[in-house]
Design a protein around this motif. Structure first.
Motif, PDB file in Angstrom:
ATOM      1  N   SER A  65     -17.299  27.385 -61.257  1.00 16.46           N
ATOM      2  CA  SER A  65     -17.777  26.464 -60.226  1.00 16.46           C
ATOM      3  C   SER A  65     -17.350  25.043 -60.611  1.00 16.46           C
ATOM      4  N   PRO A  66     -17.321  24.127 -59.662  1.00 12.54           N
ATOM      5  CA  PRO A  66     -16.951  22.755 -60.011  1.00 12.54           C
ATOM      6  C   PRO A  66     -17.837  22.159 -61.113  1.00 12.54           C
ATOM      7  N   PHE A 126     -10.630  20.359 -62.053  1.00 12.31           N
ATOM      8  CA  PHE A 126     -11.001  20.531 -60.652  1.00 12.31           C
ATOM      9  C   PHE A 126      -9.861  20.003 -59.804  1.00 12.31           C
ATOM     10  N   THR A 171      -8.840  18.908 -55.649  1.00 12.57           N
ATOM     11  CA  THR A 171      -9.164  18.745 -54.236  1.00 12.57           C
ATOM     12  C   THR A 171      -8.004  19.251 -53.382  1.00 12.57           C
ATOM     13  N   TRP A 220     -14.167  20.680 -49.942  1.00  8.27           N
ATOM     14  CA  TRP A 220     -13.556  19.897 -51.039  1.00  8.27           C
ATOM     15  C   TRP A 220     -14.458  18.734 -51.416  1.00  8.27           C
ATOM     16  N   GLY A 253     -17.338  20.147 -53.471  1.00  7.69           N
ATOM     17  CA  GLY A 253     -16.893  20.444 -54.829  1.00  7.69           C
ATOM     18  C   GLY A 253     -16.700  19.194 -55.651  1.00  7.69           C
ATOM     19  N   TYR A 281     -18.631  18.358 -59.065  1.00  9.15           N
ATOM     20  CA  TYR A 281     -17.830  18.111 -60.265  1.00  9.15           C
ATOM     21  C   TYR A 281     -18.215  16.778 -60.917  1.00  9.15           C
TER      22      TYR A 281
END
Length: 166
Positions: free
Chosen positions: A42-43, A49, A51, A143, A146, A150
């Motif tokens: 997961s982020p 990470f 986008t 995005w 996330g 993050y």
């Protein structure tokens, strides 16, 4: 070939080394990514990470809101780094990551797109092209979520973030 927004969380010691030796940072990031290749953390759990192609849309939306931190491009050059894809990497020190995370947590995607006319994206030539109607704005929602997750995790750990376009 597409342009992808990339992020990598680093500790204070890793950032210090990365700013002195950007080639080390490039190799370290590559090795770290290879080690988790195939898994999809997961982020919040990920060091790396992306986008993907939504970086330009998110940057446009955040800039329109006067966002206080440049979470899309970074704010400080990573030493004397060479081009990592589409220009040299930048970074956000831990205090700017924390400020970015706090600001992201107070913002929803609906707020970001509430007064956006897709024609504004076309006029601004926001990558990737194809902003025919309001429904196309939904593409950036996941995005943004996330990125928010993050940055919250990076801030909680006291990490800096290296940012680049690949």
């Amino acid at each position: 070939m597409s342009m992808i927004g990339e992020y990598f969380r680093v500790t204070a010691a890793e950032l210090e080394r990365a700013t002195r030796d950007p080639d080390w940072a490039f190799d370290y990031i590559d090795e770290t990514q290879d080690a988790v290749d195939g898994s999809e953390p997961s982020p919040a759990e990920a060091r790396h990470f992306s986008t993907y192609q939504a970086w330009h849309l998110l940057g446009f939306l955040l800039e329109r809101r006067g966002f206080p931190v440049d979470v899309i491009y970074g704010e400080e050059p990573l030493g004397k780094a060479e081009d990592w894809g589409y220009g040299p990497p930048q970074y956000l020190p831990a205090d700017r990551v924390r400020l970015g995370a706090e600001a992201l947590s107070r913002l929803t995607y609906d707020q970001l797109i509430s007064d956006v006319d897709p024609r504004d994206l076309v006029t601004a030539e926001i990558y990737p092209l194809g902003w025919e109607d309001r429904a196309s704005l939904e593409w950036g929602r996941d995005w943004f979520a996330g990125l928010t997750e993050y940055f919250a995790a990076a801030a909680e750990e006291g990490h800096a973030v290296i940012v680049w376009l690949d």
